[in-house]
Design a protein around this motif. Structure first.
Motif, PDB file in Angstrom:
ATOM      1  N   TYR A 229       0.862  -1.187   0.000  1.00 46.10           N
ATOM      2  CA  TYR A 229       0.000   0.000   0.000  1.00 46.10           C
ATOM      3  C   TYR A 229       0.897   1.234   0.000  1.00 46.10           C
ATOM      4  O   TYR A 229       1.961   1.222   0.624  1.00 46.10           O
ATOM      5  CB  TYR A 229      -0.875   0.033   1.251  1.00 46.10           C
ATOM      6  N   ASP A 230       0.441   2.303  -0.634  1.00 43.71           N
ATOM      7  CA  ASP A 230       1.248   3.533  -0.566  1.00 43.71           C
ATOM      8  C   ASP A 230       0.797   4.385   0.624  1.00 43.71           C
ATOM      9  O   ASP A 230      -0.081   3.977   1.388  1.00 43.71           O
ATOM     10  CB  ASP A 230       1.216   4.297  -1.895  1.00 43.71           C
ATOM     11  N   GLU A 231       1.379   5.584   0.742  1.00 42.00           N
ATOM     12  CA  GLU A 231       1.094   6.377   1.933  1.00 42.00           C
ATOM     13  C   GLU A 231      -0.344   6.892   1.979  1.00 42.00           C
ATOM     14  O   GLU A 231      -0.801   7.374   3.008  1.00 42.00           O
ATOM     15  CB  GLU A 231       2.086   7.543   2.055  1.00 42.00           C
ATOM     16  N   ASN A 232      -1.040   6.777   0.839  1.00 38.80           N
ATOM     17  CA  ASN A 232      -2.456   7.158   0.831  1.00 38.80           C
ATOM     18  C   ASN A 232      -3.377   5.964   0.964  1.00 38.80           C
ATOM     19  O   ASN A 232      -4.578   6.072   0.741  1.00 38.80           O
ATOM     20  CB  ASN A 232      -2.797   7.901  -0.474  1.00 38.80           C
ATOM     21  N   GLY A 233      -2.801   4.822   1.302  1.00 36.36           N
ATOM     22  CA  GLY A 233      -3.615   3.632   1.450  1.00 36.36           C
ATOM     23  C   GLY A 233      -4.064   3.037   0.122  1.00 36.36           C
ATOM     24  O   GLY A 233      -4.966   2.205   0.076  1.00 36.36           O
ATOM     25  N   GLN A 234      -3.436   3.452  -0.975  1.00 34.13           N
ATOM     26  CA  GLN A 234      -3.771   2.867  -2.275  1.00 34.13           C
ATOM     27  C   GLN A 234      -3.014   1.569  -2.449  1.00 34.13           C
ATOM     28  O   GLN A 234      -1.804   1.512  -2.223  1.00 34.13           O
ATOM     29  CB  GLN A 234      -3.367   3.825  -3.412  1.00 34.13           C
ATOM     30  N   LEU A 235      -3.720   0.547  -2.884  1.00 30.97           N
ATOM     31  CA  LEU A 235      -3.063  -0.744  -3.097  1.00 30.97           C
ATOM     32  C   LEU A 235      -2.322  -0.720  -4.428  1.00 30.97           C
ATOM     33  O   LEU A 235      -2.914  -0.541  -5.478  1.00 30.97           O
ATOM     34  CB  LEU A 235      -4.110  -1.866  -3.098  1.00 30.97           C
ATOM     35  N   LEU A 236      -1.017  -0.864  -4.361  1.00 28.25           N
ATOM     36  CA  LEU A 236      -0.201  -0.820  -5.581  1.00 28.25           C
ATOM     37  C   LEU A 236      -0.117  -2.188  -6.257  1.00 28.25           C
ATOM     38  O   LEU A 236       0.290  -2.294  -7.403  1.00 28.25           O
ATOM     39  CB  LEU A 236       1.216  -0.332  -5.241  1.00 28.25           C
ATOM     40  N   THR A 237      -0.446  -3.225  -5.532  1.00 27.82           N
ATOM     41  CA  THR A 237      -0.314  -4.582  -6.075  1.00 27.82           C
ATOM     42  C   THR A 237      -1.694  -5.201  -6.225  1.00 27.82           C
ATOM     43  O   THR A 237      -2.088  -6.059  -5.438  1.00 27.82           O
ATOM     44  CB  THR A 237       0.543  -5.441  -5.140  1.00 27.82           C
ATOM     45  N   ALA A 238      -2.429  -4.741  -7.241  1.00 30.25           N
ATOM     46  CA  ALA A 238      -3.798  -5.250  -7.409  1.00 30.25           C
ATOM     47  C   ALA A 238      -3.936  -6.112  -8.657  1.00 30.25           C
ATOM     48  O   ALA A 238      -5.030  -6.236  -9.200  1.00 30.25           O
ATOM     49  CB  ALA A 238      -4.783  -4.090  -7.460  1.00 30.25           C
ATOM     50  N   SER A 239      -2.842  -6.681  -9.104  1.00 28.21           N
ATOM     51  CA  SER A 239      -2.926  -7.584 -10.258  1.00 28.21           C
ATOM     52  C   SER A 239      -1.709  -8.496 -10.238  1.00 28.21           C
ATOM     53  O   SER A 239      -0.749  -8.245  -9.505  1.00 28.21           O
ATOM     54  CB  SER A 239      -2.927  -6.795 -11.560  1.00 28.21           C
ATOM     55  N   PHE A 240      -1.724  -9.512 -11.076  1.00 27.64           N
ATOM     56  CA  PHE A 240      -0.578 -10.412 -11.179  1.00 27.64           C
ATOM     57  C   PHE A 240       0.612  -9.757 -11.868  1.00 27.64           C
ATOM     58  O   PHE A 240       1.707 -10.302 -11.855  1.00 27.64           O
ATOM     59  CB  PHE A 240      -0.950 -11.695 -11.925  1.00 27.64           C
TER      60      PHE A 240
END
Lengths: 160, 292, 780
Positions: free
Chosen positions: C690-701
């Motif tokens: 997750y980045d500092e804004n809580g965005q998931l950076l790893t949402a795919s293969f």
């Protein structure tokens, strides 16, 4: 606005004609239009390989094709290999060597390996490992899949 | 993850395809192998209004020798066909070598040679190889044809000079001179995965064994494949040596512009280019000595 | 312990269906009139919901209905705790903030559902997302664990004074006293990073409300069919027997599929009743990363106190554990970490403190290993660091401290996830270590192979670790065994299956007792109409708990069959035996009666049966262990590392494993190999970021890398040890998670060992070449 396009495709030796939206993925077409549920969908990114089918003799990802693109072509899915009472030698080897656990990725592996073994009847372990590198399995760790494939290749090439 | 609706055309000749593209203008997008496009459409990141499917035009798929001893490859030729073709392997071992790094066999069975180049993925092998081999791209529009060399084709990440109503039709490779060697080398997290950095080179020796010509391309470390300007300065006219390769590698640090992402820092990628440049040139020159 | 079928390498009964594409998975279920659901999910990790306007979306052709939290009225409420709070642990503090079925007023993680679209197809449902206007006021995201604990300016749950989800302290002995006698005290901060279960099949649910029969059928990819059934019935005000939960074949569980009371199982049954149409929801891969639970994510402050000869005097660990936005699964994961930190070793003084925090990230619930890998990771790393400081060989420092068989049973003084004190039942930990060292030829590697390789410019490194695996915890499982009129045997259990081979393993257990062929034993799992008591599939408890229940039921059926057969054959019961489908007289085997005939006779259509006797040849049994059995093992891993690119290749992987009695060695190998592949994925390829804004950076293969065939060593060499457990009659311990636990610390030790000139010290569990390269530059 949902314009339909004709698709006539031969699947496992049988001809099917349907009309579908252009955006319908081939994986969804095989499963939900034709009711052939053996082909599984794991990601729709083209990475996991669970949806692998044989298209005009080559293993391809059915989630990266539209059904309309199959018009006039020839497809084989896992249902063409064998039945529970009459397993294909590759399927036999898979069960003997315990090359499947949850079985979800398995049809994709079988469809990758079928043309591979036709083109490489006596592969080395290294070649098998590379051939399955585009199919992900979360359960087995691949070792028994490779064992099963080598076992099947011996059976099949000795004419059993 | 299902794609949005789009209009769909499946022309059966090049002419018909060009007519359709002309009519659609900015709304039309070519569908070649689909291995990149359809994945992007499944994520709804790509939302083309209309697709012009080239897969029903057999006249666009071929590998033919040209009059000067090179090869012409039709845009719809599958990557797997290029990979397995004996003429390709004989004349351009670099192509056969790099194919094995491109994703997996199932992707190569559908992905097309021209499509991959036209897609211009900064981390894509074929755009990079097109640049290092200085391939010529034949671009068709309705009633017109133009030829562009690979370094001029790709102008940004996923951006080429191909207009919306045009399509790439053919890729032309010139014959390689004698005493030419080539090498592609990459570092990727996994086999078949995206390269974190890659280097490819085509080098030619003169009769004295000095470097006569060198093309060196850095891949996945900038917005486009980066053709080294310094390599020729350092190497041409001199005997090849590891010290020279290291000099080229150091000079490369100013030529590349790698990014930081989940799988690596810009610094790590610089390090890879430094290491791979030496290994790449070393092997390419060895092959040149052995006769390519 | 081997019998005719028990202990044999039987091929699996479920394989033919799976191999031919006939096995039915959740997305294969098609019901006439079925509608498709899609969940619109928040991109914001933390936001106040202002308005969700679905009016335009409702006008889209093919859209049947759209629901947001308000549409559910009183039916909307936070779900139950899946696991009880840690009241058994003195002084523990726990704030239950359970998962809500759909975001209301506030969004707390990126990927949290905000609206449900019901449409004629999944394609159309996704189209409708574009029409929905989601108006929200973003808030800062709480993502750093330590900051979450200390900083109260941004609260995930505003009705709490802080982001503290729980505080649990446990101690055995007295660490601070023990530390006073130490020659060496080492402290480090260690990170255990996050992994997804990432089964090949995503989650799904199909629900059909039959308005005429007033019955509901739910098909779900769930590891917990019975809790699921109870929850659905309860919520909808139905009687339990109006709801049937049927689990189809599942394409891999690995933990996240045990979680219930999520958007799908809470809201779709309500919608199905409201619309009176069957509803199907199939999660896609992106959703699986965003909205299905994952695990590991801890920050540890560790301290180890030793004597200069390497004897451990004490270990202290204060750690932050991320539970994500909600804590429905209680303390299971961090308690497992607490209990597995010192389990292998003699550590008379152990202080451990869990600081569990809420963050604006997806909820954490068990993934294969379930907190155990983190405990083993920190101990093994601290021992490696201590070994370097004391100039001891890593195997030697372990040897020095491993518990010995004479010390068993070991009362650890630490309460575990089952809320009883952990007791190590049996094991030979030193034996595991010696065996793995022998199998990998440790001495030869150190003295010959490694130095020789260095001379050739090759960097080889070796890592040796030991581990324990707590398994087969309660509460209980049950099973029923019934011999049918054709002599074939029906078995059922509330347990469920995700590919572990239960259909075969349970059949072997029953076949052994009844002397019938396993293929004549049909096992049904995870169907609440067939068996309606059970807890679920987790903590490697299938073979030991459900298997034991199956065994006990089969034993009862065996006894009844022999007694009934003896009566029919008019001989004393000592003189009969079970002979391959018959009850026969030992001295005259031709005198026999088939099991089918006997079953028929035991269920008379007329007359009467004796008081106290139940009809048929059937028995039900339950098994509840007093506490869980502990498996153990050791791993040796040899890596070759390219010091310039930091690419690494596993040259050898050796694992010694002890899970007590083995029912099917073929299936056991598969479990170990599969778990090892996950362990390799965890340490070198996978990382939920997750980045500092809580965005998931790893949402795919593309971003979350899964181990491929070429990432694996050529062979996983397996050595078995058998130290049975007294905790169940068959002596079985679980094994499902074993391979995932020790692999990361073994790999990391080998990495450091391959590059000794760099003095690498790696303190994170999920690594990759570029990360190690950064560290190389720092530590060199």
């Amino acid at each position: 606005m949902s314009k339909l396009f004709p698709v006539t495709v031969t699947v496992n030796g049988q001809k099917y004609s349907r009309e579908v939206e252009a955006r319908m993925l081939l994986s969804d077409f095989l499963r939900h239009e034709l009711g052939l549920m053996g082909t599984h969908v794991g990601c729709e990114h083209g990475i996991c390989g669970a949806c692998t089918i044989i298209f005009d003799g080559e293993a391809v990802r059915s989630c990266l094709m539209f059904a309309v693109q199959a018009n006039g072509h020839n497809i084989r899915t896992v249902e063409s290999l064998g039945t529970p009472d009459n397993l294909h030698p590759l399927q036999e080897s898979f069960t003997e060597k315990h090359a499947l656990q949850c079985g979800f990725c398995t049809p994709g592996f079988l469809m990758t390996l079928t043309p591979f073994l036709e083109q490489n009847p006596r592969p080395t372990e290294e070649q098998v490992r590379e051939a399955i590198d585009g199919n992900i399995c979360r359960c087995t760790g691949y070792e028994k899949i490779i064992e099963a494939t080598l076992d099947a290749s011996k059976k099949m090439s000795s004419g059993k | 993850m299902k794609p949005v609706r789009f209009d769909y055309f499946a022309p059966s000749s090049t002419e018909e395809a060009l007519d359709t593209l002309a009519e659609l203008g900015y709304n039309g997008k070519v569908l070649a192998g689909g291995q990149s496009l359809i994945a992007a459409m499944n994520f709804r990141m790509a939302r083309p209004a209309a697709l012009v499917d080239l897969n029903n035009i057999p006249e666009l798929a071929y590998i033919k020798p040209t009059a000067d001893g090179g090869l012409a490859i039709g845009t719809m030729t599958r990557v797997s066909q290029v990979e397995k073709n004996p003429e390709v392997a004989k004349r351009y071992p670099l192509l056969a070598e790099v194919s094995k790094f491109i994703a997996h066999p199932q992707i190569r069975a559908r992905g097309t040679f021209g499509g991959a180049i036209a897609h211009a993925d900064p981390a894509g092998q074929l755009p990079s190889i097109a640049v290092v081999m200085n391939m010529e791209l034949v671009i068709l529009g309705k009633g017109r044809e133009r030829r562009v060399l690979a370094p001029d084709l790709i102008v940004g990440p996923f951006m080429t000079v191909i207009e919306p109503d045009e399509m790439l039709a053919q890729v032309v490779l010139s014959p390689l001179p004698p005493k030419t060697g080539s090498k592609y080398i990459q570092v990727s997290r996994q086999k078949g995965g995206y390269a974190q950095a890659a280097v490819s080179s085509v080098v030619t020796l003169d009769d004295k064994g000095n470097c006569k010509n060198v093309r060196l391309v850095f891949m996945a470390v900038g917005e486009v494949p980066i053709l080294s300007q310094k390599a020729a300065e350092i190497l041409v006219g001199n005997p090849p040596s590891v010290e020279a390769y290291k000099e080229v590698a150091e000079a490369a640090m100013d030529e590349i512009d790698p990014a930081t992402d989940l799988h690596g820092t810009a610094d790590y990628r610089r390090n890879l280019v430094r290491v791979l440049t030496v290994r790449c040139l070393d092997e390419a020159f060895e092959r040149a000595k052995r006769g390519g | 312990m081997t019998g005719k079928y028990f202990g044999q390498r039987e091929t699996r009964l479920e394989d033919p269906q799976l191999l031919t594409g006939k096995a039915q998975f959740i997305d294969d279920i098609v019901i006439p009139g079925m509608l498709h659901a899609a969940f619109m999910r928040s991109d914001y990790a933390h936001a106040r919901i202002k308005k969700i306007d679905v009016s335009a979306a409702l006008k889209r052709p093919g859209v049947v209905a759209i629901y947001t939290a308000e549409d559910f009225g009183d039916y909307w409420k936070p779900g139950p705790l899946q696991v009880p709070p840690p009241t058994a642990i003195k002084g523990s503090q726990f704030n239950a903030r359970t998962l809500v079925p759909i975001a209301k007023d506030k969004v707390r993680f990126s990927g949290e559902p905000i609206a449900i679209v019901i449409a004629e197809s999944r394609y159309i449902a996704e189209d409708a997302f574009d029409d929905i206007i989601f108006d929200a006021e973003p808030l800062p995201a709480v993502v750093d664990l330590e900051k979450a604990w200390e900083d109260t300016s941004v609260l995930v749950h505003e009705d709490l004074p802080s982001n503290m989800a729980a505080l649990v302290k446990q101690e055995a002995g007295n660490y601070e006293e023990a530390k006073k006698n130490a020659d060496v005290v080492i402290s480090r901060k260690l990170y255990a990073d996050r992994n997804a279960g990432a089964a090949m099949e995503n989650r799904g649910l199909v629900v059909e409300w039959n308005d005429r029969k007033e019955e509901m059928t739910v098909w779900a990819t769930s590891q917990a069919p019975l809790p699921l059934r109870g929850a659905i019935a309860g919520r909808l005000g139905l009687v339990d027997n109006q709801v049937r939960v049927e689990i189809p074949f599942i394409g891999g569980g690995f933990g996240p599929k045990v979680m219930t009371s999520q958007t799908d199982d809470v809201l779709l049954p309500w919608i199905a009743m409201k619309l009176n149409r069957p509803i199907k929801w199939i999660e896609d891969r992106r959703e699986n990363f965003l909205g299905t639970t994952s695990e590991r994510d801890q920050v540890h402050y560790c301290e180890i106190a030793l004597k200069k000869d390497g004897t451990i005097l004490g270990f202290k660990d204060v750690f932050y554990h991320n539970t994500g936005a909600y804590d429905s699964y209680g303390m299971t994961v961090p308690l497992n970490t607490q209990t597995h930190t010192v389990n292998n070793y003699r550590v008379p003084n152990f202080y451990t403190e869990i600081r569990m925090v809420f963050t604006n990230e997806m909820v954490v619930t068990p993934v294969r290993g379930a907190g155990r890998p983190e405990g083993v990771f920190i101990m093994e790393r601290m021992l490696d660091i201590a070994a370097k400081e004391l100039k001891m060989d890593p195997a030697e420092i372990r040897r020095k401290n491993l518990l010995t068989p004479a010390e068993f049973p070991v009362h650890t003084g630490i309460i575990g996830q089952d809320f009883v004190e952990g007791v190590l039942d049996t094991g030979d930990y030193k034996g595991n270590l010696e065996r793995v060292l022998e199998m990998v030829d440790y001495e030869k590697f150190r003295k010959e192979i490694q130095p020789k390789a260095r001379k050739e410019g090759k960097h080889l490194g070796i890592g040796v670790v030991t581990f324990t695996e707590g398994t087969s915890v309660g509460p209980y499982e049950g099973a029923r065994v019934t011999i049918g009129n054709n002599g074939k045997v029906s078995c059922s259990t509330g347990y469920s299956t995700q590919g572990q081979g239960h259909y075969t393993v349970f059949a072997q257990i029953v076949a052994e007792q009844l002397n019938v062929k396993p293929k004549d034993v049909k096992v049904i799992t995870g169907d609440t109409d067939h068996f309606h008591w059970g807890a679920g599939t987790f903590a490697s408890r299938g073979a030991a708990i459900a298997g034991t229940a199956m065994h006990l039921a089969a034993v009862k059926v065996r006894e009844k069959t022999l007694a009934t057969g003896a009566k029919f054959l008019e001989v004393p019961v000592e003189e009969v035996d079970l002979c391959e489908g018959y009850v026969c007289v030992k001295s005259d085997p031709k005198k026999q009666i088939s099991l089918g005939e006997l079953a028929f006779k035991a269920n008379p259509m007329r007359g009467t049966i004796a008081p106290g006797v139940e009809p048929g040849l059937e028995a039900t049994a339950y098994f509840a262990p007093p506490y869980g059995a502990t498996g153990s093992g050791a791993v040796a891993l040899i890596l070759e590392v390219d010091p310039e690119t930091v690419e690494a290749k596993i040259k050898r992987f050796v694992i010694v494993h002890d899970c007590g009695t083995v029912i099917n060695p073929l299936i056991l190998e598969g479990q170990i190999q599969g778990a090892v592949s996950m362990g390799i994925g965890n340490v070198w390829y996978e990382k939920i970021t997750y980045d500092e804004n809580g965005q998931l950076l790893t949402a795919s293969f593309m971003d979350y890398l899964m181990p491929q065939a070429t990432d694996m060593p050529d062979r996983i060499e397996i050595g078995h040890a058998v130290n049975t457990t007294p905790l169940n009659p068959l002596g079985i311990k679980g094994v499902g998670e074993a391979g995932a636990i020790p692999t990361p610390p073994a790999f990391i030790q080998a990495l450091e060992d391959a590059l000794p000139e760099y003095n690498l010290e790696l303190l994170e569990s999920n690594l990759y070449p570029a990360r190690v390269y950064e560290q190389l530059k720092k530590d060199a």
